[in-house]
Design an enzyme around this catalytic site. Structure first.
Site, PDB file in Angstrom:
ATOM      1  N   ASP A  26      33.031  35.428  94.213  1.00 56.01           N
ATOM      2  CA  ASP A  26      31.630  35.393  94.633  1.00 56.01           C
ATOM      3  C   ASP A  26      31.520  35.754  96.110  1.00 56.01           C
ATOM      4  O   ASP A  26      31.231  36.888  96.454  1.00 56.01           O
ATOM      5  CB  ASP A  26      30.916  34.085  94.273  1.00 56.01           C
ATOM      6  CG  ASP A  26      31.694  32.858  94.720  1.00 56.01           C
ATOM      7  OD1 ASP A  26      31.357  31.766  94.270  1.00 56.01           O
ATOM      8  OD2 ASP A  26      32.630  33.022  95.510  1.00 56.01           O
ATOM      9  N   THR A  27      31.872  34.834  97.004  1.00 56.86           N
ATOM     10  CA  THR A  27      31.754  35.227  98.420  1.00 56.86           C
ATOM     11  C   THR A  27      32.835  36.258  98.784  1.00 56.86           C
ATOM     12  O   THR A  27      32.708  36.984  99.741  1.00 56.86           O
ATOM     13  CB  THR A  27      31.973  33.997  99.316  1.00 56.86           C
ATOM     14  OG1 THR A  27      33.263  33.452  98.968  1.00 56.86           O
ATOM     15  CG2 THR A  27      30.891  32.968  99.106  1.00 56.86           C
ATOM     16  N   GLY A  28      33.922  36.260  98.002  1.00 57.36           N
ATOM     17  CA  GLY A  28      35.019  37.184  98.317  1.00 57.36           C
ATOM     18  C   GLY A  28      35.973  36.589  99.349  1.00 57.36           C
ATOM     19  O   GLY A  28      36.984  37.168  99.706  1.00 57.36           O
ATOM     20  N   LYS A  29      35.648  35.350  99.825  1.00 63.44           N
ATOM     21  CA  LYS A  29      36.495  34.663 100.837  1.00 63.44           C
ATOM     22  C   LYS A  29      37.903  34.470 100.290  1.00 63.44           C
ATOM     23  O   LYS A  29      38.890  34.780 100.936  1.00 63.44           O
ATOM     24  CB  LYS A  29      35.899  33.286 101.165  1.00 63.44           C
ATOM     25  CG  LYS A  29      34.896  33.281 102.290  1.00 63.44           C
ATOM     26  CD  LYS A  29      34.678  31.881 102.910  1.00 63.44           C
ATOM     27  CE  LYS A  29      34.584  30.744 101.926  1.00 63.44           C
ATOM     28  NZ  LYS A  29      33.188  30.395 101.546  1.00 63.44           N
ATOM     29  N   THR A  30      37.956  33.979  99.051  1.00 65.79           N
ATOM     30  CA  THR A  30      39.267  33.692  98.450  1.00 65.79           C
ATOM     31  C   THR A  30      40.079  34.970  98.366  1.00 65.79           C
ATOM     32  O   THR A  30      41.236  35.022  98.771  1.00 65.79           O
ATOM     33  CB  THR A  30      39.063  33.169  97.008  1.00 65.79           C
ATOM     34  OG1 THR A  30      38.103  32.144  97.018  1.00 65.79           O
ATOM     35  CG2 THR A  30      40.342  32.704  96.393  1.00 65.79           C
TER      36      THR A  30
ATOM     37  N   PHE B  26      25.527  29.532  88.329  1.00 64.06           N
ATOM     38  CA  PHE B  26      26.768  28.794  88.129  1.00 64.06           C
ATOM     39  C   PHE B  26      27.154  28.837  86.655  1.00 64.06           C
ATOM     40  O   PHE B  26      26.425  28.333  85.808  1.00 64.06           O
ATOM     41  CB  PHE B  26      26.623  27.336  88.617  1.00 64.06           C
ATOM     42  CG  PHE B  26      27.963  26.684  88.817  1.00 64.06           C
ATOM     43  CD1 PHE B  26      28.687  26.897  89.984  1.00 64.06           C
ATOM     44  CD2 PHE B  26      28.520  25.915  87.815  1.00 64.06           C
ATOM     45  CE1 PHE B  26      29.946  26.322  90.159  1.00 64.06           C
ATOM     46  CE2 PHE B  26      29.767  25.342  87.980  1.00 64.06           C
ATOM     47  CZ  PHE B  26      30.477  25.538  89.152  1.00 64.06           C
ATOM     48  N   VAL B  27      28.254  29.494  86.371  1.00 57.75           N
ATOM     49  CA  VAL B  27      28.683  29.621  84.975  1.00 57.75           C
ATOM     50  C   VAL B  27      29.921  28.759  84.715  1.00 57.75           C
ATOM     51  O   VAL B  27      30.678  28.454  85.649  1.00 57.75           O
ATOM     52  CB  VAL B  27      28.981  31.093  84.610  1.00 57.75           C
ATOM     53  CG1 VAL B  27      27.698  31.906  84.573  1.00 57.75           C
ATOM     54  CG2 VAL B  27      29.991  31.711  85.563  1.00 57.75           C
TER      55      VAL B  27
ATOM     56  N   GLU C 156      41.959  36.826  89.392  1.00 53.64           N
ATOM     57  CA  GLU C 156      40.979  35.758  89.660  1.00 53.64           C
ATOM     58  C   GLU C 156      39.896  35.766  88.600  1.00 53.64           C
ATOM     59  O   GLU C 156      39.445  36.837  88.187  1.00 53.64           O
ATOM     60  CB  GLU C 156      40.296  36.045  91.009  1.00 53.64           C
ATOM     61  CG  GLU C 156      41.006  35.523  92.217  1.00 53.64           C
ATOM     62  CD  GLU C 156      40.007  35.334  93.354  1.00 53.64           C
ATOM     63  OE1 GLU C 156      39.825  36.300  94.110  1.00 53.64           O
ATOM     64  OE2 GLU C 156      39.400  34.260  93.429  1.00 53.64           O
TER      65      GLU C 156
ATOM     66  N   ILE D 210      36.801  34.522  88.988  1.00 57.26           N
ATOM     67  CA  ILE D 210      35.471  34.795  89.532  1.00 57.26           C
ATOM     68  C   ILE D 210      35.537  35.085  91.028  1.00 57.26           C
ATOM     69  O   ILE D 210      36.286  34.446  91.748  1.00 57.26           O
ATOM     70  CB  ILE D 210      34.533  33.601  89.232  1.00 57.26           C
ATOM     71  CG1 ILE D 210      33.081  33.988  89.492  1.00 57.26           C
ATOM     72  CG2 ILE D 210      34.915  32.350  89.946  1.00 57.26           C
ATOM     73  CD1 ILE D 210      32.113  33.110  88.737  1.00 57.26           C
TER      74      ILE D 210
HETATM   75  O1  LIG Z   1      29.846  30.050  88.788  1.00 50.10           O
HETATM   76  C1  LIG Z   1      31.010  29.411  88.988  1.00 50.10           C
HETATM   77  N1  LIG Z   1      31.506  28.560  88.058  1.00 50.10           N
HETATM   78  C2  LIG Z   1      32.679  27.912  88.243  1.00 50.10           C
HETATM   79  N2  LIG Z   1      33.419  28.066  89.352  1.00 50.10           N
HETATM   80  C3  LIG Z   1      32.952  28.905  90.307  1.00 50.10           C
HETATM   81  C4  LIG Z   1      31.767  29.608  90.173  1.00 50.10           C
HETATM   82  N3  LIG Z   1      31.540  30.373  91.272  1.00 50.10           N
HETATM   83  N4  LIG Z   1      32.571  30.221  92.097  1.00 50.10           N
HETATM   84  C5  LIG Z   1      33.541  29.292  91.603  1.00 50.10           C
END
Ligand SMILES: Oc1ncnc2c1N=NC2
Length: 214
Positions: A134-138, A183-184, A130, A132
């Site tokens: 973040d929440t870890g849900k995925t 958000f990147v 993966e 990224i």
């Molecule tokens: O920062 C992010 N930028 C792109 N896509 C996702 C991001 N966080 N979760 C999905």
């Protein structure tokens, strides 16, 4: 295995110090992680994966669409290092698609689009890749889904892990960078399908968010 930890106050590098597509000039604020740094970190992750799983076949499960660059570069590096070492490893790649973001907000409805039949994972060393976490849900949902197919082992490689309150408790087994909750975009990470053609990981500008808002 530790990760490169990027502090909350890291401003990123000035855009003008790097090469990037001209059409994104005002849409990103800074170069957060330059492409070369990403690539070197990926070589380290590939080395760790090879040490843990060399001599065995590796079933890579690439989470699209954000993960496709990370997955391609990681698999390339595993192959290159395995050829120049005494740890032969065969890698096969399967792809699944997850849709969970609208604009820059995570939506609740997480659904898997991809082969329902993942029986090719049975008895294999599976590596979920993966871009990224973040929440870890995925990650949690995918781990549950993959377990159903009785793999031999399941590990997760995450290029980026976001530090968010109440975020992912279980860290991926292989982490490239731990980053602040921003958000990147870039390196296949998109904002409404834009910025996938940007090689560096950058912070999107407010103007960019408005320009490409759905
Ligand atoms: O920062 C992010 N930028 C792109 N896509 C996702 C991001 N966080 N979760 C999905």
């Amino acid at each position: 295995d530790q990760a490169v930890v990027i502090a909350d106050d890291w401003p990123g590098y000035e855009l003008e110090l790097f090469m990037y597509p001209e059409h994104y000039r005002d849409d990103v604020e800074s170069v957060y992680i330059p492409h070369g740094v990403i690539m070197n970190r990926i070589e380290c992750l590939a080395r760790d994966i090879l040490e843990d799983m060399g001599h065995d076949n590796l079933m890579v499960l690439c989470v699209l669409k954000g993960g496709y660059k990370f997955c391609a570069d990681l698999v390339e590096s595993v192959k290159a290092q395995s050829q120049s070492s005494d740890r032969p490893i065969t890698t096969r790649v399967e792809f699944i698609r997850l849709k969970s973001y609208l604009n820059d907000r995570s939506t609740e409805d997480l659904h898997i689009i991809g082969p329902e039949d993942l029986s090719m994972l049975k008895g294999k060393n599976v590596l979920i890749v993966e871009a990224i976490v973040d929440t870890g849900k995925t990650m949690k949902m995918l781990l549950k889904h993959v377990e159903k197919f009785q793999p031999k082992t399941v590990k997760v490689a995450g290029l980026l892990v976001k530090r968010i309150p109440g975020g992912a408790t279980k860290l991926p087994d292989y982490v490239g960078f731990v980053i602040p909750d921003r958000f990147v975009v870039g390196y296949a990470l998109d904002y409404n399908e834009y910025f996938r053609d940007l090689n560096h990981i950058c912070v999107i500008s407010e103007r960019g968010k408005l320009k490409y808002k759905l």
